[in-house]
Design an enzyme around this catalytic site. Structure first.
Site, PDB file in Angstrom:
ATOM      1  N   ARG A  87      -2.219  -8.385 -21.311  1.00 39.34           N
ATOM      2  CA  ARG A  87      -3.073  -8.022 -22.458  1.00 39.34           C
ATOM      3  C   ARG A  87      -2.396  -7.007 -23.381  1.00 39.34           C
ATOM      4  NH1 ARG A  87      -6.446  -3.824 -22.334  1.00 39.34           N
ATOM      5  NH2 ARG A  87      -8.229  -4.921 -23.202  1.00 39.34           N
TER       6      ARG A  87
ATOM      7  N   PRO B  85       0.828  -1.218   0.000  1.00 47.33           N
ATOM      8  CA  PRO B  85       0.000   0.000   0.000  1.00 47.33           C
ATOM      9  C   PRO B  85       0.858   1.263   0.000  1.00 47.33           C
ATOM     10  CG  PRO B  85      -0.710  -1.518   1.725  1.00 47.33           C
ATOM     11  CD  PRO B  85       0.594  -2.043   1.189  1.00 47.33           C
TER      12      PRO B  85
HETATM   13  N1  SAM Z   1      -0.230  -3.144   7.502  1.00 44.72           N
HETATM   14  C1  SAM Z   1       0.037  -2.838   6.131  1.00 44.72           C
HETATM   15  C2  SAM Z   1      -0.223  -1.351   5.888  1.00 44.72           C
HETATM   16  O1  SAM Z   1      -1.071  -0.778   6.584  1.00 44.72           O
HETATM   17  O2  SAM Z   1       0.385  -0.772   4.973  1.00 44.72           O
HETATM   18  C3  SAM Z   1      -0.866  -3.638   5.226  1.00 44.72           C
HETATM   19  C4  SAM Z   1      -0.436  -5.053   5.078  1.00 44.72           C
HETATM   20  S1  SAM Z   1      -1.519  -5.988   4.059  1.00 44.72           S
HETATM   21  C5  SAM Z   1      -2.657  -6.630   5.220  1.00 44.72           C
HETATM   22  C6  SAM Z   1      -0.580  -7.369   3.582  1.00 44.72           C
HETATM   23  C7  SAM Z   1       0.001  -7.298   2.184  1.00 44.72           C
HETATM   24  O3  SAM Z   1      -1.033  -7.134   1.230  1.00 44.72           O
HETATM   25  C8  SAM Z   1       0.941  -6.147   1.898  1.00 44.72           C
HETATM   26  O4  SAM Z   1       2.249  -6.415   2.384  1.00 44.72           O
HETATM   27  C9  SAM Z   1       0.892  -6.064   0.399  1.00 44.72           C
HETATM   28  O5  SAM Z   1       1.746  -6.997  -0.204  1.00 44.72           O
HETATM   29  C10 SAM Z   1      -0.542  -6.443   0.109  1.00 44.72           C
HETATM   30  N2  SAM Z   1      -1.409  -5.281  -0.130  1.00 44.72           N
HETATM   31  C11 SAM Z   1      -2.435  -4.856   0.650  1.00 44.72           C
HETATM   32  N3  SAM Z   1      -3.045  -3.777   0.127  1.00 44.72           N
HETATM   33  C12 SAM Z   1      -2.405  -3.505  -1.031  1.00 44.72           C
HETATM   34  C13 SAM Z   1      -2.561  -2.511  -2.027  1.00 44.72           C
HETATM   35  N4  SAM Z   1      -3.496  -1.566  -1.944  1.00 44.72           N
HETATM   36  N5  SAM Z   1      -1.733  -2.545  -3.093  1.00 44.72           N
HETATM   37  C14 SAM Z   1      -0.759  -3.477  -3.195  1.00 44.72           C
HETATM   38  N6  SAM Z   1      -0.569  -4.441  -2.276  1.00 44.72           N
HETATM   39  C15 SAM Z   1      -1.361  -4.466  -1.210  1.00 44.72           C
END
Ligand code: SAM
Length: 253
Positions: free
Chosen positions: A151, A87
């Site tokens: 794609r 994120p």
């Molecule tokens: N605690 C973290 C934070 O607040 O930034 C979020 C961790 S999330 C539960 C677990 C994993 O999901 C992340 O390490 C990432 O790889 C993926 N992830 C979650 N949301 C994402 C997003 N919007 N874009 C890309 N990857 C995401």
């Protein structure tokens, strides 16, 4: 293009990659997609991939060792670019997909748990977010990125490059409406211009509707889209039909 996906849940990918365009791209050799279980690089009998955070706090953290081992092995063999889903990454856009489609190969790291050990970020050539919200893991972001990139690879969509050049975001605008048979459906008719066989008029109508759609739904895109003289004329026509456009769009011209 070779795409390696590092995940703790390989089974999640079975559905999306086993049908339609992605399946055809793989079957025809345009893309090779390998799903790897990160546990295969974890040490010990229990192949542990997470641990509790230093300093305390909720949740677990993805350990660095299995991710480093996996990426180093795959990168040495393939020279692929490494992407970490996070994120905190830069938001994924169509232009990101276009850039990634020019790479020889990609290694996609799907995070899990409360997040990844900070030192994993140093492995990544890019950190990619698919939007301002938090998902449970990086698997769905990986599916999104693979779909958007594959794609665009040569030969994947019928019709060559033209198949994607009119897509929304490809040239800064949203795409306008499409119609198919029947000509009239529940009192709603297909616009006459699409039925008359005048190709120049159809092209102009499509451009105008693309501008109209962008103006209605995502006016901020018009601030940076490359607009020509005809576009400005079409926007003026739309303005006459629909009333003034948002002040910030007019100001940017
Ligand atoms: N605690 C973290 C934070 O607040 O930034 C979020 C961790 S999330 C539960 C677990 C994993 O999901 C992340 O390490 C990432 O790889 C993926 N992830 C979650 N949301 C994402 C997003 N919007 N874009 C890309 N990857 C995401």
């Amino acid at each position: 293009m070779k795409i390696h996906i590092l995940t703790l849940f390989p089974e999640m990918f079975a559905g999306p990659f086993s049908c339609s365009i992605l399946k055809r791209a793989v079957d025809e050799g345009a893309a090779e997609i390998r799903i790897h279980n990160l546990r295969d690089w974890a040490a010990g009998r229990h192949r542990i991939t997470d641990d509790s955070p230093f300093g305390g706090g909720v949740g677990m953290v993805l350990k660095p060792e299995p991710v480093y081992r996996a990426v180093e092995e795959l990168r040495e063999n393939t020279g692929c670019r490494v992407i970490l889903f996070s994120p905190q990454g830069k938001v994924f856009r169509q232009e990101t997909a276009q850039e990634l489609a020019r790479e020889k190969g990609l290694i996609l790291i799907c995070g899990r748990y409360e997040g990844v050990d900070e030192r994993i970020r140093a492995l990544a050539d890019r950190q990619v977010s698919i939007g301002d919200y938090v998902l449970t893991g990086g698997e769905i972001p990986a599916m999104v990125v693979v779909d958007a990139v594959v794609r665009l690879l040569p030969g994947v969509l019928g019709g060559g490059e033209a198949a994607t050049t009119d897509d929304s975001f490809a040239a800064g605008l949203l795409e306008g409406p499409h119609y198919t048979k029947p000509r009239s459906f529940r009192g709603l008719s297909v616009p006459e211009v699409l039925l008359a066989g005048n190709h120049a008029a159809v092209r102009r109508w499509r451009r105008k509707e693309s501008l109209r759609c962008t103006l209605r739904s995502r006016p901020e895109l018009l601030l940076v889209a490359p607009l020509g003289r005809e576009d400005l004329e079409l926007l003026a026509e739309i303005e006459k039909e629909e009333g003034p456009r948002p002040a910030f769009v007019s100001a940017a011209e």
